[in-house]
Write a protein that holds these residues in place. Structure first.
Motif, short mmCIF file in Angstrom:
data_model
loop_
_atom_site.label_atom_id
_atom_site.label_comp_id
_atom_site.label_asym_id
_atom_site.label_seq_id
_atom_site.Cartn_x
_atom_site.Cartn_y
_atom_site.Cartn_z
N ARG A 1 0.84 -1.19 0.00
CA ARG A 1 0.00 0.00 0.00
C ARG A 1 0.87 1.23 0.00
N GLY A 2 1.05 1.80 -1.19
CA GLY A 2 1.97 2.92 -1.31
C GLY A 2 1.32 4.28 -1.15
N LEU A 3 2.16 5.30 -1.11
CA LEU A 3 1.71 6.69 -1.03
C LEU A 3 1.50 7.26 -2.42
N MET A 4 0.75 8.33 -2.50
CA MET A 4 0.60 9.03 -3.76
C MET A 4 1.95 9.62 -4.15
N PRO A 5 2.30 9.61 -5.45
CA PRO A 5 3.56 10.20 -5.89
C PRO A 5 3.67 11.67 -5.48
N ASN A 6 4.86 12.07 -5.11
CA ASN A 6 5.16 13.46 -4.73
C ASN A 6 4.43 13.91 -3.47
N ALA A 7 4.00 12.96 -2.64
CA ALA A 7 3.35 13.32 -1.38
C ALA A 7 4.43 13.71 -0.37
N VAL A 8 4.38 14.96 0.08
CA VAL A 8 5.38 15.47 1.03
C VAL A 8 4.66 16.06 2.23
N PRO A 9 4.95 15.60 3.44
CA PRO A 9 4.30 16.15 4.64
C PRO A 9 4.85 17.52 5.00
N ASP A 10 4.18 18.18 5.93
CA ASP A 10 4.61 19.47 6.43
C ASP A 10 5.67 19.20 7.51
N LEU A 11 6.93 19.43 7.16
CA LEU A 11 8.03 18.97 8.01
C LEU A 11 8.67 20.07 8.84
N THR A 12 9.30 19.62 9.92
CA THR A 12 10.18 20.46 10.73
C THR A 12 11.27 19.55 11.26
N GLU A 13 12.21 20.12 12.03
CA GLU A 13 13.32 19.30 12.53
C GLU A 13 13.26 19.13 14.04
N VAL A 14 13.56 17.90 14.47
CA VAL A 14 13.68 17.57 15.89
C VAL A 14 14.93 16.71 16.05
N ASP A 15 15.83 17.13 16.91
CA ASP A 15 17.09 16.41 17.11
C ASP A 15 17.85 16.25 15.79
N VAL B 1 16.50 15.73 12.92
CA VAL B 1 15.79 14.78 12.07
C VAL B 1 14.49 15.42 11.59
N SER B 2 14.16 15.26 10.31
CA SER B 2 12.92 15.82 9.76
C SER B 2 11.73 14.95 10.14
N VAL B 3 10.68 15.61 10.67
CA VAL B 3 9.45 14.91 11.06
C VAL B 3 8.26 15.80 10.77
N ASP B 4 7.08 15.22 10.78
CA ASP B 4 5.84 15.98 10.63
C ASP B 4 5.72 16.96 11.80
N LYS B 5 5.22 18.17 11.52
CA LYS B 5 5.12 19.20 12.55
C LYS B 5 4.23 18.78 13.72
N ARG B 6 3.20 17.99 13.44
CA ARG B 6 2.31 17.55 14.52
C ARG B 6 3.02 16.58 15.45
N LEU B 7 3.83 15.73 14.87
CA LEU B 7 4.64 14.83 15.69
C LEU B 7 5.60 15.62 16.56
N ALA B 8 6.24 16.63 15.97
CA ALA B 8 7.19 17.45 16.71
C ALA B 8 6.53 18.15 17.90
N ALA B 9 5.29 18.66 17.68
CA ALA B 9 4.58 19.37 18.75
C ALA B 9 4.24 18.44 19.90
N ALA B 10 3.95 17.17 19.59
CA ALA B 10 3.61 16.21 20.64
C ALA B 10 4.87 15.65 21.31
N PHE B 11 5.97 15.61 20.56
CA PHE B 11 7.19 15.01 21.09
C PHE B 11 7.82 15.85 22.20
N GLN B 12 7.79 17.18 22.07
CA GLN B 12 8.48 18.02 23.04
C GLN B 12 7.96 17.84 24.47
N PRO B 13 6.63 17.91 24.70
CA PRO B 13 6.14 17.68 26.08
C PRO B 13 6.41 16.25 26.55
N MET B 14 6.40 15.28 25.63
CA MET B 14 6.71 13.91 26.02
C MET B 14 8.17 13.79 26.43
#
Length: 267
Positions: free
Chosen positions: A98-112, A114-127
């Motif tokens: 089950r693949g992704l649509m071609p050229n699908a790029v998430p909204d990224l930022t950096e944590v440590d 490493v590039s990750v989705d911004k929503r993941l980054a927002a949840a990671f910091q308090p954790m």
């Protein structure tokens, strides 16, 4: 004398003939008792099963209570944040089939670094902060991987397998179970990360507290028959707080949870 013999034989014969019906009667009574006992047991079992079924139907919350009781890990109430935990894209299922649509790029930022989705980054910091207060250091070592880079990793693995004696076809098939192809990797969503486990405390802390912040263990050992992947204790997926805690309560991996939601939507 002859008369006595005739009478004697006749008497014994009559006695034998008279005794046969009594033995048959005893056997018939025994068989009847056994049959009645068996019938009584069957009726009792049927009545008990029927009563249990009726009682279960009158207590629809029983299943949820059993699921909750079977959960070994303790967890806290959800942490309130602005993260959209119910966003459907957070449950995007990406596998070797089950693949992704071609050229699908998430909204990224950096944590440590490493590039990750911004929503993941927002949840990671308090954790990360909560873990630090418990004396546990959390560090992300792998996140978003571009499809071109992922395809190169896949081709490299194929070459390694061919060099070790695999045929080209077998190498390509086997490589997909180890390294996904481009556009077929969960890392490409930006919602999947690997943690640096320098000790067992990180793994234990994340398993207990991760769902409180929206993180789940993506490939548990006991779900390999469903995920088609061997257990990866360092690999976690961000799915949002509500989804993560429901998945833990129900004992579901991502594949099972997505399938469950699809069935519920059809009702």
């Amino acid at each position: 004398m002859g008369l006595w013999n005739r009478n004697g034989r006749s008497g014994r014969k009559n006695k034998v003939l008279k005794s046969q019906p009594s033995w048959r009667g005893v056997n018939q009574v025994r068989r009847l008792r056994i049959l009645m006992t068996v019938v009584a047991v069957v009726i009792l079992i049927s009545l008990t099963a029927g009563l249990l079924l009726v009682w279960y139907q009158l207590h629809p919350s029983l299943e949820k209570e059993l699921f909750a009781a079977s959960s070994a890990a303790e967890y806290s109430e959800p942490v309130q944040s602005a993260t959209a935990s119910n966003a459907p894209e957070l449950l995007l299922l990406v596998t070797s089939e089950r693949g992704l649509m071609p050229n699908a790029v998430p909204d990224l930022t950096e944590v440590d670094g490493v590039s990750v989705d911004k929503r993941l980054a927002a949840a990671f910091q308090p954790m990360k902060d909560a873990a630090a207060s418990d004396g546990v250091t959390l560090k992300i070592t792998k996140g978003y991987v571009a499809p071109e880079q992922q395809e190169e990793l896949y081709k490299k693995k194929v070459q390694e397998l061919v060099a070790s004696g695999y045929t080209q076809v077998r190498a390509e098939d086997s490589a997909q179970t180890l390294v996904e192809r481009g556009n077929y990797s969960e890392y490409q969503t930006g919602l999947a990360v690997d943690f640096d486990f320098t000790g067992g405390e990180q793994s234990k802390w994340l398993l207990v507290h991760g769902p409180q912040y929206g993180f789940i263990l993506r490939y548990p050992d006991n779900k390999s028959s469903v995920t088609q992947k061997n257990g990866e204790p360092q690999h976690f997926r961000y799915v949002g707080q509500e989804n993560a805690q429901r998945m833990r309560q129900m004992g579901f991996c991502l594949e099972e949870y997505v399938s469950y939601l699809a069935k519920q939507s059809k009702k």
